[in-house]
Motif scaffolding. Structure first.
Motif, short mmCIF file in Angstrom:
data_model
loop_
_atom_site.label_atom_id
_atom_site.label_comp_id
_atom_site.label_asym_id
_atom_site.label_seq_id
_atom_site.Cartn_x
_atom_site.Cartn_y
_atom_site.Cartn_z
N VAL A 12 0.87 -1.18 0.00
CA VAL A 12 0.00 0.00 0.00
C VAL A 12 0.91 1.23 0.00
CG1 VAL A 12 -1.74 1.28 1.31
CG2 VAL A 12 -1.85 -1.22 1.21
N LEU A 34 -9.45 -2.04 5.98
CA LEU A 34 -8.74 -2.80 4.94
C LEU A 34 -9.77 -3.54 4.09
CD1 LEU A 34 -5.87 -4.34 7.07
CD2 LEU A 34 -5.81 -2.27 5.66
N ILE A 57 -8.77 1.39 2.51
CA ILE A 57 -7.79 0.82 1.58
C ILE A 57 -8.49 -0.25 0.77
CG2 ILE A 57 -5.61 -0.42 1.38
CD1 ILE A 57 -4.81 0.89 4.08
N ILE A 59 -8.33 -2.68 -3.08
CA ILE A 59 -7.52 -3.19 -4.19
C ILE A 59 -8.12 -2.86 -5.56
CG2 ILE A 59 -8.58 -5.47 -4.29
CD1 ILE A 59 -5.71 -6.59 -4.63
N ILE A 82 -7.27 4.96 -0.27
CA ILE A 82 -6.03 4.63 -0.98
C ILE A 82 -6.24 3.34 -1.76
CG2 ILE A 82 -3.61 3.95 -0.74
CD1 ILE A 82 -3.44 5.62 1.78
N GLY A 84 -4.68 0.09 -3.07
CA GLY A 84 -3.52 -0.74 -2.75
C GLY A 84 -3.91 -2.11 -2.25
N ASN A 85 -2.94 -2.97 -2.15
CA ASN A 85 -3.13 -4.36 -1.71
C ASN A 85 -2.54 -4.51 -0.31
OD1 ASN A 85 -3.13 -7.12 -1.29
ND2 ASN A 85 -2.21 -7.62 -3.26
N ALA A 86 -3.40 -4.58 0.68
CA ALA A 86 -2.95 -4.71 2.07
C ALA A 86 -2.18 -6.00 2.28
CB ALA A 86 -4.13 -4.63 3.02
N LEU A 90 1.82 -3.28 4.49
CA LEU A 90 1.30 -2.05 5.08
C LEU A 90 2.35 -1.29 5.89
CD1 LEU A 90 -2.14 -3.16 6.58
CD2 LEU A 90 -1.79 -1.51 4.76
#
Length: 104
Positions: A12, A34, A57, A59, A82, A84-86, A90
């Motif tokens: 992330v 998440l 967060i 994906i 955001i 992103g891929n937790a 992180l």
């Protein structure tokens, strides 16, 4: 979405702006969601509990783009999303959060 695909296999990202430019008061406690999907939990939380900052967060980039539009439309200074891929990490993000904002 397959989080194992190379495109998604990145930690992330840390926001490019200082947290104080993202949140009106970066010292408030931070709630992290998440896998926030469409971001409605964070959106409603930011409306009802302005004493917290909310960070979603997700994906799926298209969902983050739409959720960020809600932030702008409602002028919520305690909410951010955001892409992103937790699962990929992180650590960098968590280390960048202002001291005292994360609690258990």
């Amino acid at each position: 979405v397959n989080p194992l695909l190379p495109y998604f296999n990145k930690p992330v990202p840390v926001p490019q702006d200082d947290w104080s430019k993202i949140f009106a008061d970066a010292s408030k406690p931070l709630v992290i969601d998440l896998g926030c999907a469409k971001g409605r939990f964070c959106l409603e939380g930011a409306r009802r509990f302005p004493e917290f900052n909310w960070l979603g967060i997700e994906i799926r980039e298209a969902l983050v783009v739409r959720a960020l539009e809600w932030v702008q439309e409602e002028k919520l200074r305690n909410l951010h999303y955001i892409f992103g891929n937790a699962s990929a990490g992180l650590a960098g993000l968590l280390q960048s959060v202002p001291a005292g904002a994360l609690r258990r």
